[in-house]
Design a protein around this motif. Structure first.
Motif, PDB file in Angstrom:
ATOM      1  N   GLY A  11      45.976 -30.973  36.522  1.00 25.65           N
ATOM      2  CA  GLY A  11      45.215 -29.820  36.983  1.00 25.65           C
ATOM      3  C   GLY A  11      44.750 -28.900  35.873  1.00 25.65           C
ATOM      4  O   GLY A  11      44.356 -27.767  36.125  1.00 25.65           O
ATOM      5  N   THR A  12      44.762 -29.366  34.655  1.00 24.28           N
ATOM      6  CA  THR A  12      44.301 -28.583  33.510  1.00 24.28           C
ATOM      7  C   THR A  12      42.874 -28.967  33.165  1.00 24.28           C
ATOM      8  O   THR A  12      42.549 -30.152  33.101  1.00 24.28           O
ATOM      9  N   ILE A  13      42.038 -27.965  32.949  1.00 26.60           N
ATOM     10  CA  ILE A  13      40.701 -28.232  32.427  1.00 26.60           C
ATOM     11  C   ILE A  13      40.880 -28.518  30.942  1.00 26.60           C
ATOM     12  O   ILE A  13      41.326 -27.664  30.183  1.00 26.60           O
ATOM     13  N   ARG A  42      44.283 -24.325  35.344  1.00 19.63           N
ATOM     14  CA  ARG A  42      44.797 -23.866  34.060  1.00 19.63           C
ATOM     15  C   ARG A  42      43.901 -24.406  32.953  1.00 19.63           C
ATOM     16  O   ARG A  42      43.299 -25.468  33.076  1.00 19.63           O
ATOM     17  N   LEU A  43      43.870 -23.670  31.855  1.00 19.79           N
ATOM     18  CA  LEU A  43      43.130 -24.115  30.676  1.00 19.79           C
ATOM     19  C   LEU A  43      43.588 -23.315  29.475  1.00 19.79           C
ATOM     20  O   LEU A  43      44.288 -22.314  29.611  1.00 19.79           O
ATOM     21  N   GLY A  75      36.347 -15.194  36.486  1.00 18.22           N
ATOM     22  CA  GLY A  75      37.551 -14.941  37.273  1.00 18.22           C
ATOM     23  C   GLY A  75      38.847 -15.492  36.717  1.00 18.22           C
ATOM     24  O   GLY A  75      39.883 -15.422  37.384  1.00 18.22           O
ATOM     25  N   TRP A  76      38.832 -16.020  35.523  1.00 12.47           N
ATOM     26  CA  TRP A  76      40.052 -16.541  34.909  1.00 12.47           C
ATOM     27  C   TRP A  76      40.802 -15.389  34.256  1.00 12.47           C
ATOM     28  O   TRP A  76      40.190 -14.451  33.754  1.00 12.47           O
ATOM     29  N   GLN A  77      42.144 -15.488  34.286  1.00  5.78           N
ATOM     30  CA  GLN A  77      42.993 -14.442  33.716  1.00  5.78           C
ATOM     31  C   GLN A  77      43.938 -15.039  32.683  1.00  5.78           C
ATOM     32  O   GLN A  77      44.380 -16.187  32.817  1.00  5.78           O
ATOM     33  N   GLU A  78      44.254 -14.221  31.687  1.00  3.82           N
ATOM     34  CA  GLU A  78      45.206 -14.659  30.674  1.00  3.82           C
ATOM     35  C   GLU A  78      46.559 -14.889  31.329  1.00  3.82           C
ATOM     36  O   GLU A  78      46.949 -14.172  32.233  1.00  3.82           O
ATOM     37  N   MET A  94      45.110 -19.628  30.109  1.00  5.43           N
ATOM     38  CA  MET A  94      44.468 -18.921  31.222  1.00  5.43           C
ATOM     39  C   MET A  94      44.745 -19.678  32.515  1.00  5.43           C
ATOM     40  O   MET A  94      45.016 -20.879  32.503  1.00  5.43           O
ATOM     41  N   ARG A  95      44.626 -18.930  33.614  1.00 11.18           N
ATOM     42  CA  ARG A  95      44.779 -19.542  34.932  1.00 11.18           C
ATOM     43  C   ARG A  95      43.870 -18.828  35.915  1.00 11.18           C
ATOM     44  O   ARG A  95      43.441 -17.693  35.713  1.00 11.18           O
ATOM     45  N   LYS A  96      43.626 -19.539  37.011  1.00  7.95           N
ATOM     46  CA  LYS A  96      42.809 -18.967  38.075  1.00  7.95           C
ATOM     47  C   LYS A  96      43.289 -19.534  39.407  1.00  7.95           C
ATOM     48  O   LYS A  96      43.469 -20.739  39.542  1.00  7.95           O
ATOM     49  N   ARG A  97      43.491 -18.648  40.377  1.00  8.14           N
ATOM     50  CA  ARG A  97      43.803 -19.054  41.731  1.00  8.14           C
ATOM     51  C   ARG A  97      42.514 -19.584  42.342  1.00  8.14           C
ATOM     52  O   ARG A  97      41.481 -18.896  42.310  1.00  8.14           O
TER      53      ARG A  97
END
Length: 170
Positions: free
Chosen positions: A95-97, A132-133, A147-150, A165-168
């Motif tokens: 699930g990681t970019i 995640r990335l 919309g990604w957050q640290e 970074m991650r994003k819901r």
């Protein structure tokens, strides 16, 4: 004539639509060109023009290496406008970019944003509720805008410091 540019634009052919499709082994040369040019020309904030750092970062972006990626567990996409490669993206099975690079000629024209949205949708289809990335300094603002957050302490990626970074996803 005072507005030659406006007149020429009025009669110019409309820009080709962006197409995003799964990458194949036949795309490895175009993908390599996008990755190399993007790193060299767009990632100055990360490598500072240092030829050694650029060489280290791009060492695994050869057509031969990309061919092995396509045959591996990750999934990769190519965004094209007309017959020109505009952006390259990839997802790891967890699930990681893993990749998102735009060609310098396509930077700021929406190819990266469209491919990011596509990758996020692919993550959702694969059952991931969070993406995640690891962002480079160059890409940090782009991801924040989308919309990604640290997500805590970052590590090194591509031979340069990166920000986790991650994003819901929804």
């Amino acid at each position: 004539m005072q507005n030659k540019r406006g007149i020429s634009q009025a009669f110019a052919a409309p820009a080709a639509a962006l197409e995003i499709r799964p990458a194949t082994v036949f795309d490895v040369f175009a993908m390599s060109r996008v990755l190399l040019a993007s790193i060299r020309d767009l990632c100055q904030a990360d490598h500072g023009g240092d030829d050694v750092r650029i060489a280290e970062w791009t060492a695994n972006k050869t057509p031969e290496q990309i061919r092995s990626w396509i045959g591996g567990p990750g999934r990769y996409w190519l965004a094209e406008r007309g017959s020109e490669a505009a952006a390259v993206g990839g997802l790891d099975p967890d699930g990681t970019i893993s990749l998102l690079y735009a060609a310098p000629a396509a930077a700021g024209q929406g190819a990266g944003a469209a491919l990011l949205a596509h990758l996020e949708a692919e993550l959702l289809r694969s059952g991931h509720s969070e993406g995640r990335l690891n962002a480079t300094r160059t890409a940090l603002g782009f991801y924040r805008k989308h919309g990604w957050q640290e997500a805590g302490a970052g590590g090194g990626c591509c031979g340069t410091p990166c920000i986790a970074m991650r994003k819901r996803l929804s």
